[in-house]
Design an enzyme around this catalytic site. Structure first.
Site, PDB file in Angstrom:
ATOM      1  CB  ILE A   1      20.209  17.183 -44.044  1.00 43.78           C
ATOM      2  CG1 ILE A   1      19.331  15.969 -44.339  1.00 43.78           C
ATOM      3  CG2 ILE A   1      19.404  18.272 -43.340  1.00 43.78           C
ATOM      4  CD1 ILE A   1      18.726  15.314 -43.117  1.00 43.78           C
TER       5      ILE A   1
ATOM      6  CB  ALA B   1      19.619  20.028 -49.129  1.00 46.62           C
ATOM      7  CD  GLU B   2      17.024  22.095 -44.537  1.00 50.90           C
ATOM      8  OE1 GLU B   2      16.708  23.277 -44.721  1.00 50.90           O
ATOM      9  OE2 GLU B   2      16.177  21.186 -44.401  1.00 50.90           O
ATOM     10  CB  SER B   3      22.422  26.345 -44.413  1.00 50.01           C
ATOM     11  OG  SER B   3      23.420  25.445 -43.910  1.00 50.01           O
TER      12      SER B   3
ATOM     13  CE1 TYR C   1      16.136  19.973 -47.412  1.00 51.58           C
ATOM     14  CE2 TYR C   1      14.814  18.024 -46.997  1.00 51.58           C
ATOM     15  CZ  TYR C   1      15.798  18.901 -46.608  1.00 51.58           C
ATOM     16  OH  TYR C   1      16.455  18.716 -45.411  1.00 51.58           O
TER      17      TYR C   1
END
Length: 279
Positions: A90, A93-95, A181
């Site tokens: 996660i 994928a997020e930052s 995502y």
């Protein structure tokens, strides 16, 4: 005296008619907004306005190394009883481990936590979300709660799109952004465990069926935008052959001057077509 407005001379009443049109189409537009739908109109100006209100990272602060951030995520995952490989998927994928990342929607930091979500966990200051420890703790707590309600796949979807979107879509969010995502997070997570993403084992582990099409999802005109267009078309068809009259004075046709109350009169009345008199 009733003032009759004939279609050819309707120009000076355009503000009032725009007000009526806005009222009639507002519920449809609100639904489109709720589904994160953009129709492409004035997107650049909207993006510029939104950018001005986005959270801003601290001007000068030291950023932990990638190795330090990896250890932080491992520690938070262990603290809340989460699979660290899922949390790392996660975060990537997020930052991509950037504690100062800010999304176009206003999500902040390592785990791209929305300020409203952070407030549910006692973090009332958006600036604090740029602190990697606070952000990782808030994000893992939120993920823990989602995993308590849903399967891994659905929890990942809810983390991206929100629980409301997941519930409205009956457990499988169809937003293109969420599809891409989810595919990215789960394939990274599964391959780290030596599981083929499209296998029955993967479906059993995540609770959803991954497909290659999810990775290629692209935004398309939604049913909400089509509904707006149909609503406008129906409105136009009703108004064009219809006389629009007002029982009010000309000054009262301005929505800003229109008084409401038990004795107020409607601003407009739609009448059946009649023989049009000469101007």
């Amino acid at each position: 005296m009733t003032n009759r407005i004939y279609p050819p001379r309707i120009g000076r009443y355009a503000p009032a008619l725009f007000f009526v049109s806005a009222v009639l189409t507002a519920p449809v537009l609100a639904d489109a907004a709720a589904k994160k739908v953009l129709d492409g109109t004035n997107m650049e100006s909207a993006a510029a306005t939104q950018t001005e209100t986005l959270p801003k990272p601290p001007a000068a602060s030291s950023v932990p190394s990638r190795a330090e951030l990896v250890k932080l995520i491992d520690r938070m995952a262990a603290k809340y009883g989460l699979d660290s490989s899922l949390v790392h998927a996660i975060v990537r994928a997020e930052s991509n481990y950037n504690p100062h990342a800010v999304s176009h929607a206003g999500a902040v930091g390592l785990m791209q936590v929305m300020p409203a979500t952070a407030a549910d966990y006692g973090v009332s200051s958006t600036d604090k979300l740029f602190d990697p420890t606070i952000n990782a703790q808030t994000g893992t707590r939120h993920l823990k709660r989602l995993l308590g309600k849903y399967s891994i796949g659905k929890a990942v979807m809810a983390y991206n799109a929100g629980e409301g979107a997941l519930e409205r879509s009956k457990g499988f969010v169809t937003f293109a952004e969420t599809q891409v995502y989810t595919h990215r997070v789960l394939t990274s997570y599964l391959r780290g465990k030596g599981v083929e993403p499209y296998s029955p084992e993967a479906q059993k582990l995540t609770g959803i069926q991954l497909t290659p099409a999810m990775a290629r999802a692209r935004a398309t005109p939604s049913s909400s935008i089509q509904a707006v267009n149909r609503q406008v078309s129906r409105l136009r068809l009703r108004l064009e052959p219809t006389w629009v009259t007002s029982p009010l004075s000309k000054n009262a046709l301005d929505p800003r001057l229109h008084q409401t109350g038990p004795k107020s009169k409607p601003m407009f009345v739609l009448e059946p077509p009649k023989v049009r008199p000469r101007p």
